[in-house]
Design an enzyme around this catalytic site. Structure first.
Site, PDB file in Angstrom:
ATOM      1  N   SER A 114      40.548  34.700  43.621  1.00 51.96           N
ATOM      2  CA  SER A 114      40.133  34.916  42.233  1.00 51.96           C
ATOM      3  C   SER A 114      39.681  36.354  41.970  1.00 51.96           C
ATOM      4  CB  SER A 114      38.975  33.964  41.919  1.00 51.96           C
ATOM      5  OG  SER A 114      38.288  34.371  40.757  1.00 51.96           O
ATOM      6  N   ASN A 115      40.244  36.965  40.940  1.00 48.06           N
ATOM      7  CA  ASN A 115      39.769  38.282  40.490  1.00 48.06           C
ATOM      8  C   ASN A 115      38.417  38.155  39.797  1.00 48.06           C
ATOM      9  OD1 ASN A 115      42.137  39.901  41.168  1.00 48.06           O
ATOM     10  ND2 ASN A 115      43.169  38.663  39.623  1.00 48.06           N
TER      11      ASN A 115
END
Ligand SMILES: *Cc1c(COP(=O)(O)O)cnc(C)c1O
Length: 327
Positions: free
Chosen positions: A71-72
């Site tokens: 996940s960014n």
């Protein structure tokens, strides 16, 4: 007044892509939200400017969220929490999926390095669970939050991708940035997944001549439900500031979402996306990512080749390039 905590470098640059403009006979521009600055940039920094004041407001000891392992959002949230000296805990799965006839995607995604390495550097507490559906992941996150509350900690919960009314408000505001920088476009093409980028931009652009196209990172026909829910939450926020009759509530048909370029599954790179990454890198020297922007740019190139785009076109680069280094 909706409170904002400055965390990013804004306005982000906007510039023309001369080589691709010439190749496709378009006036093609790019909005560089890959250069928001917080923890290597990306669109989630914008959302955090409006989410973190709420965490401060409840005097949170720990923020709890969830997402894919790469996940960014978790990476940028980790940096924001470090700045504010708040603990950051996240429930993650390597490859969460939508229950399509009860089957999980057979292709595995990258598991280490990339964002995972950066999460460790920022001190994020990752709690990894075996692959399952998004609903099961949300349950794990809630269980994690409850466990921390039982330890007498004040917990602030943030939904996946930071997609809430406040997250969308950040992009409602970002649309005004473009109006000041270059004036309007005929088309804006953005990656879309948890919904607040598209919901915010769509609400801001409603009634203008600009057509907004969201290209999904998820082969999920029901994605519009997520975008609608976030748009409804944004509408509630906007209406707290003025008369509800002044702000139109967007409906399903106000959202143009294309799932044709999502590839095999969320989080799994596609051939077209990988080709688009190389195309932009080799014509304009700009890096995309394999999970969102590469797939969305593949969509933009196909739509341009089919003459479905014309005039002034803007690609919203939402960031994500750390995932290029995932293994
Ligand atoms: C999260 C993310 C998106 C999708 O934005 P949403 O607001 O969640 O729809 C697109 N690109 C990148 C690089 C992201 O990290």
């Amino acid at each position: 007044m909706i409170e904002r905590l400055p965390l990013i470098q804004a306005p982000t640059p906007i510039h023309r892509l001369d080589h691709l403009s010439a190749e496709f006979g378009l006036d093609l521009w790019i909005k560089r939200d890959d250069l928001t600055g917080l923890a290597l940039g990306g669109n989630k920094g914008r959302k955090l400017e409006y989410l973190m004041p709420q965490a401060i407001g409840v005097k949170a000891d720990v923020v709890v969220t969830c997402g894919a392992l790469q996940s960014n959002f978790i990476r940028q949230l980790g940096a924001a929490c470090a700045i504010l000296r708040i603990r950051c805990a996240a429930a993650v799965m390597r490859l969460p999926y939508e229950p399509v006839a009860g089957k999980q995607p057979s292709i595995n995604s990258a598991s280490g390095n990339g964002n995972v390495l950066l999460d460790e550097i920022f001190g994020v507490e990752l709690h990894e669970f075996p692959n399952d559906t998004w609903e099961v992941l949300y349950d794990h996150a809630e269980q994690l939050a409850v466990t921390l509350e039982q330890q007498d900690l004040r917990v602030y919960r943030i939904p996946v991708g930071g997609s809430s009314g406040l997250g969308a408000f950040a992009f409602y505001e970002a649309a005004a940035e473009i109006a000041r920088q270059t004036g309007p476009f005929d088309f804006i093409v953005t990656p879309t997944s948890s919904g607040s980028t598209q919901a915010g931009l769509a609400n801001a652009l409603f009634g203008s001549k600009t057509k907004l196209i969201g290209i999904s990172a998820d082969p999920e026909p029901d994605l519009v439900e997520d975008v609608l829910r976030v748009s409804d939450e944004l509408h509630t926020l906007l209406c707290a500031e003025c008369s509800p009759t002044l702000v139109r509530l967007l409906v399903r048909t106000d959202f143009d979402i294309r799932i044709d370029w999502a590839g095999p599954a969320y989080g799994v790179p596609s051939d077209a996306g990988n080709a688009a990454i190389r195309k932009l890198a080799r014509t304009e020297g700009i890096l995309l990512d394999p999970i969102y922007t590469g797939k969305a740019f593949a969509g933009l190139l196909d739509l341009a080749a089919r003459d479905e785009l014309s005039g002034r076109v803007l690609f919203w680069h939402t960031g994500g390039s750390p995932a290029l280094f995932a293994v």
